[in-house]
Design a protein around this motif. Structure first.
Motif, PDB file in Angstrom:
ATOM      1  N   GLU A   1      20.101  16.023  18.987  1.00  0.00           N
ATOM      2  CA  GLU A   1      19.735  15.516  20.308  1.00  0.00           C
ATOM      3  C   GLU A   1      18.434  16.172  20.760  1.00  0.00           C
ATOM      4  O   GLU A   1      18.322  17.403  20.745  1.00  0.00           O
ATOM      5  N   PRO A   2      17.426  15.390  21.150  1.00  0.00           N
ATOM      6  CA  PRO A   2      16.157  15.980  21.578  1.00  0.00           C
ATOM      7  C   PRO A   2      16.360  16.958  22.723  1.00  0.00           C
ATOM      8  O   PRO A   2      17.290  16.826  23.523  1.00  0.00           O
ATOM      9  N   TYR A   3      15.471  17.948  22.791  1.00  0.00           N
ATOM     10  CA  TYR A   3      15.538  18.916  23.881  1.00  0.00           C
ATOM     11  C   TYR A   3      15.300  18.224  25.217  1.00  0.00           C
ATOM     12  O   TYR A   3      14.484  17.307  25.327  1.00  0.00           O
ATOM     13  N   GLY A   4      16.004  18.687  26.226  1.00  0.00           N
ATOM     14  CA  GLY A   4      15.803  18.188  27.575  1.00  0.00           C
ATOM     15  C   GLY A   4      14.507  18.715  28.166  1.00  0.00           C
ATOM     16  O   GLY A   4      13.790  19.506  27.539  1.00  0.00           O
ATOM     17  N   PRO A   5      14.173  18.298  29.392  1.00  0.00           N
ATOM     18  CA  PRO A   5      12.911  18.706  30.009  1.00  0.00           C
ATOM     19  C   PRO A   5      12.825  20.216  30.218  1.00  0.00           C
ATOM     20  O   PRO A   5      13.842  20.907  30.324  1.00  0.00           O
ATOM     21  N   HIS A   6      11.604  20.709  30.257  1.00  0.00           N
ATOM     22  CA  HIS A   6      11.376  22.135  30.504  1.00  0.00           C
ATOM     23  C   HIS A   6      11.951  22.527  31.862  1.00  0.00           C
ATOM     24  O   HIS A   6      11.933  21.749  32.809  1.00  0.00           O
ATOM     25  N   TRP A   7      12.450  23.737  31.944  1.00  0.00           N
ATOM     26  CA  TRP A   7      12.948  24.267  33.203  1.00  0.00           C
ATOM     27  C   TRP A   7      12.580  25.742  33.287  1.00  0.00           C
ATOM     28  O   TRP A   7      12.221  26.366  32.289  1.00  0.00           O
ATOM     29  N   ALA A   8      12.661  26.291  34.465  1.00  0.00           N
ATOM     30  CA  ALA A   8      12.378  27.713  34.672  1.00  0.00           C
ATOM     31  C   ALA A   8      13.476  28.306  35.543  1.00  0.00           C
ATOM     32  O   ALA A   8      14.003  27.642  36.444  1.00  0.00           O
TER      33      ALA A   8
END
Length: 420
Positions: A137-144
């Protein structure tokens, strides 16, 4: 009365090459154990073994042995990490409120030495459809994430170090390891595989792990058991990397000649040898430590090797080894009491064992360092996922409170940078 172990059906087969293991695990509840791209990841849950302090449940070692003995295993690959495998994370302190757990995934994908495999695990008695083999499964959006002061402030930590030095001067302990915490949150729905990926890319020589919300990158192997052989790597004594090449050489040389750090390291090596010796017929450690270079620090390190004298499993040895002087102190029982007295929080699994064990008793276990605990089951959509990071330093006679505080700041760097 202890319930009987379920009978698990386990099948391992070789598959085509896998470039990146992490996309095969869950974004929200990742299970991973990797180093330099090799390792294993899991998805789904076929079975769990849980231990809560004070609940009177049998040791995880005994329950795992019964589960493994009952399993129906077909393994066509026969590499470390194939067949029946459980990922584990254990509490540091027997009095911890945090559970110790072994998780047997429904699906495991692994890679080692250029070969890849998939393992499917299910209960023979379960008539439901099996968990489908997971596609990457592709990585989800960047988060911090955000991290701020925890229950132990910087000033409070230095006061605790001073109190520890008083305990050492009074002869209560020879060494004690004191930790402090940072607390914060990450957005609800964050793809936690991104944190594991960042740690594995920035610190490739460490064990990157994710088990039951505990995610980190540990440089310290507690014990590896493979075909009757055992290895361990002891780390104790730390110095920050230099700002340039000359300063870095000086930092390494200074650590290698530091009486304080060498004493701290000797405590740790002795505790590991004492724990392993009753279970081995041959055991050896280098006479002097070497300096291990990581991106942010130098460590004094000693490798230990031996041969098992009996049928002890990796979990048996984990139980004997933990806690080592490197993460608790010496004498161990007295050091634990000082930790309980001076740390204003429950360490949970920080500095506890983390790793995996297979059906034959072989496995790889590290000490859960450079890590953070995510509270996956207590997520408030508005507040996000609560997270606590930990770092500690070994206190011996001659330790300076401000220097020890600075050491914890350096050790926080991997997790703080990865959360940014």
């Amino acid at each position: 009365m202890t319930p009987s172990a379920p009978r698990l059906r386990v099948e391992t087969r070789e598959i085509d090459a896998v470039e990146d293991l992490l996309p095969y695990t869950s974004p929200s509840h990742p299970l991973a154990w990797t180093r330099k791209g090799d390792g294993i990841v899991g998805f789904g849950v076929a079975h769990t073994l849980v231990h809560h302090a004070g609940h009177g449940t049998p040791p995880l070692t005994d329950r795992w042995s019964r589960l493994a003995a009952a399993a129906d295993v077909r393994d066509d690959v026969d590499l470390p990490g194939t067949g029946l495998v459980a990922f584990g994370t254990l509490a540091f302190d027997d009095d911890s409120a945090r559970r110790s757990i072994l998780i047997v995934p429904s699906v495991i994908v692994g890679r080692r030495g250029g070969r890849a495999w998939i393992t499917t695990i299910s209960d023979v008695a379960d008539t439901r459809d099996p968990v489908p083999v997971r596609l990457p499964e592709p990585y989800g959006p960047h988060w911090a994430g955000t991290l701020g002061p925890g229950e132990q402030t910087a000033g409070g930590y230095m006061e605790s170090v001073r109190a520890a030095l008083q305990a050492i001067a009074a002869g209560e302990v020879g060494k004690v390891v004191l930790a402090r915490d940072l607390r914060g949150s990450v957005p609800a729905g964050a793809d936690l595989r991104r944190l594991a990926r960042a740690l594995s890319q920035d610190y490739p020589d460490t064990w990157t792990f994710a088990v039951d919300g505990l995610i980190g990158a540990s440089p310290e192997t507690l014990v590896t058991v493979r075909g009757g052989s055992i290895t361990a790597r002891v780390l104790a004594g730390t110095a920050s990397r230099g700002a340039d090449a000359d300063a870095d050489v000086a930092a390494s040389a200074g650590l290698a000649s530091s009486a304080k750090d060498l004493d701290e390291h000797e405590f740790a090596v002795r505790s590991v040898l004492a724990a392993l010796r009753p279970h081995t017929r041959a055991l050896a450690a280098a006479e002097a430590p070497f300096t291990l270079k990581l991106p942010n620090v130098w460590h004094l390190a000693t490798d230990v090797e031996g041969e098992l004298a009996g049928a002890a499993s990796a979990l048996d040895l984990v139980r004997e080894l933990h806690p080592t002087a490197a993460v608790a102190g010496t004498p161990t029982a007295a050091a634990i009491e000082v930790i309980r007295r001076l740390e204003p929080f429950d360490r949970g699994r920080y500095a506890g064992p983390v790793g995996w064990i297979d059906g034959t008793g072989d496995g790889e276990w590290a000490i859960a360092l450079r890590c953070a605990q995510f509270d996956l089951d207590a997520t408030d959509t508005a507040a996000g996922i609560a997270v606590t990071a930990y770092a500690g330093a070994g206190i011996v006679a001659g330790s300076d409170p401000e220097t020890e505080l600075l050491e914890t700041r350096v050790k926080f760097r991997p997790i703080v940078d990865a959360l940014a």
